[in-house]
Enzyme design. Structure first.
Site, PDB file in Angstrom:
ATOM      1  N   ASP A 145      -9.259   4.138  13.796  1.00 25.32           N
ATOM      2  CA  ASP A 145      -9.758   2.800  14.128  1.00 25.32           C
ATOM      3  C   ASP A 145      -8.614   2.085  14.852  1.00 25.32           C
ATOM      4  OD1 ASP A 145     -10.388   0.092  14.145  1.00 25.32           O
ATOM      5  OD2 ASP A 145     -10.870  -0.018  12.013  1.00 25.32           O
ATOM      6  N   ILE A 205     -12.798   2.412  19.106  1.00 22.08           N
ATOM      7  CA  ILE A 205     -12.853   0.960  18.883  1.00 22.08           C
ATOM      8  C   ILE A 205     -14.278   0.631  18.462  1.00 22.08           C
ATOM      9  CG2 ILE A 205     -12.624  -1.333  19.898  1.00 22.08           C
ATOM     10  CD1 ILE A 205     -10.795  -0.038  22.046  1.00 22.08           C
ATOM     11  N   TYR A 206     -14.440  -0.020  17.330  1.00 20.86           N
ATOM     12  CA  TYR A 206     -15.775  -0.437  16.905  1.00 20.86           C
ATOM     13  C   TYR A 206     -16.270  -1.566  17.817  1.00 20.86           C
ATOM     14  CZ  TYR A 206     -15.365   2.371  12.676  1.00 20.86           C
ATOM     15  OH  TYR A 206     -15.234   3.424  11.803  1.00 20.86           O
ATOM     16  N   CYS A 218      -7.889   9.666   6.217  1.00 21.27           N
ATOM     17  CA  CYS A 218      -7.877   9.578   7.684  1.00 21.27           C
ATOM     18  C   CYS A 218      -6.574  10.168   8.218  1.00 21.27           C
ATOM     19  CB  CYS A 218      -8.035   8.134   8.136  1.00 21.27           C
ATOM     20  SG  CYS A 218      -9.671   7.451   7.810  1.00 21.27           S
ATOM     21  N   TRP A 267      -8.061  -1.942  -0.060  1.00 21.21           N
ATOM     22  CA  TRP A 267      -9.002  -0.976  -0.628  1.00 21.21           C
ATOM     23  C   TRP A 267     -10.162  -1.630  -1.384  1.00 21.21           C
ATOM     24  CZ3 TRP A 267      -9.145   4.297  -0.005  1.00 21.21           C
ATOM     25  CH2 TRP A 267      -8.061   4.864   0.669  1.00 21.21           C
ATOM     26  N   GLU A 310       0.836  -1.201   0.000  1.00 22.04           N
ATOM     27  CA  GLU A 310       0.000   0.000   0.000  1.00 22.04           C
ATOM     28  C   GLU A 310       0.873   1.256   0.000  1.00 22.04           C
ATOM     29  OE1 GLU A 310      -3.816   1.763   2.458  1.00 22.04           O
ATOM     30  OE2 GLU A 310      -1.968   1.316   3.547  1.00 22.04           O
ATOM     31  N   TYR A 354      -4.906   9.371  -1.343  1.00 17.34           N
ATOM     32  CA  TYR A 354      -3.605   9.726  -0.760  1.00 17.34           C
ATOM     33  C   TYR A 354      -2.479   9.940  -1.773  1.00 17.34           C
ATOM     34  CZ  TYR A 354      -5.671   8.132   3.661  1.00 17.34           C
ATOM     35  OH  TYR A 354      -6.470   7.976   4.759  1.00 17.34           O
ATOM     36  N   ARG A 399      -7.058  12.210  11.563  1.00 18.99           N
ATOM     37  CA  ARG A 399      -8.323  12.786  12.034  1.00 18.99           C
ATOM     38  C   ARG A 399      -9.252  11.737  12.627  1.00 18.99           C
ATOM     39  NH1 ARG A 399     -12.544  11.244   9.057  1.00 18.99           N
ATOM     40  NH2 ARG A 399     -12.056  10.378   7.001  1.00 18.99           N
TER      41      ARG A 399
END
Length: 312
Positions: free
Chosen positions: A216, A255-256, A193, A82, A60, A127, A213
């Protein structure tokens, strides 16, 4: 790694108010954020309390450094970070054509959109395009993924400029690369992010500070830490400097809720000694021509993988 685990533990144990968000998967977290700091002399900051794939992260990073925005380029290299996203303008156009005149439930609408996103290759000016062509005109090219800009308006090559400043004026306090470009946002698969990074030189050491910003903390941040650590090594090799401090200014850390059991397991594990990473001289032709296979990971001890679904 102590710095990361302390932030993760603080959220898990002390900030349990549940918040809804755009993904539909609630989260717990801390709006005031946190600061991650790591001295590169202590080793490469690849998480040891779960197994991480540095090759995937490196792929990546090469994708970003080359300014590519075609997710097929990643998929051809077995990198699927992605897969779930695509240029929203193209997705909505195809969605409207496919669903014209149909009465659909919200679940059916989401299912159709997700299938379109999965198939669409164009990620928009994300990005890498901002790093290499900030302010330039975006032009999708499915035949040559590196030729995705108008040569009459290529924009600013921020990474190239950063390299030149590190070599010629390392005391400059404006060595900054930004991915946050509101004018390009409508076409981006995801708004960035990690929105910027700054390079600072003191006493012959190069430090990198990145600003994020939205964080996760279970799935994303461990990747971001390793990616920016690898980027720091590349900048240092390019400029002949020694890697110093890696710092992350982490905003809206969360945290989800579908990751809470994995986080509990991760926090129960004892961290192991950090590995090292080397960028070999063999085949080195500058960081803008670097390939994701050109690194050596040594002594990576780790616990078992912990999987979690991506909130899209």
């Amino acid at each position: 790694m102590k710095a990361y685990l302390e932030i993760l533990s603080d959220i898990y144990n002390n900030h349990k108010n549940i918040r809804n968000n755009r993904t539909g998967i609630p989260d717990i977290g801390l709006g005031s954020g946190a600061v991650f700091v790591h001295d590169m002399d202590m080793g490469f900051p690849l998480i040891t309390t779960k197994q991480m794939g540095l090759k995937n992260i490196a792929t990546e990073l090469e994708f970003f450094l080359r300014g590519i925005t075609d997710k097929k380029w990643l998929q051809d290299r077995k990198c699927h970070i992605w897969d779930e996203w695509a240029n929203p303008i193209k997705v909505e156009r195809k969605y409207n054509l496919k669903t014209a005149g149909l009465k659909l439930s919200d679940d059916e609408k989401n299912s159709i959109r997700n299938k379109i996103m999965d198939k669409e290759r164009d990620l928009g000016p994300i990005y890498g395009f901002q790093w290499r062509h900030f302010g330039g005109t975006y032009k999708w090219n499915h035949k040559n993924p590196e030729n995705n800009f108008n040569p009459k308006k290529p924009g600013v090559d921020q990474v190239k400029n950063a390299i030149e400043k590190l070599k010629n004026n390392p005391n400059d306090r404006r060595i900054i690369v930004s991915a946050w470009n509101p004018t390009a946002m409508p076409q981006m698969a995801l708004p960035p992010c990690h929105i910027m990074h700054q390079l600072v030189v003191r006493d012959g050491k190069l430090s990198l500070i990145w600003t994020q910003r939205s964080c996760d903390m279970f799935l994303g941040i461990p990747y971001n830490i390793a990616s920016y650590a690898l980027l720091l090594l590349l900048y240092a090799k390019e400029s002949g400097l020694k890697p110093g401090i890696l710092k992350g200014e982490l905003h809206d850390i969360h945290i989800y809720t579908n990751h809470l059991s994995q986080v509990k397991e991760q926090l129960s594990r004892n961290p192991l000694p950090l590995p090292t990473v080397e960028i070999p001289d063999d085949n080195w032709n500058g960081m803008l021509n670097w390939h994701a296979t050109d690194f050596i990971l040594k002594n990576y001890l780790h616990h078992k993988k912990l999987r979690g679904d991506v909130a899209r």
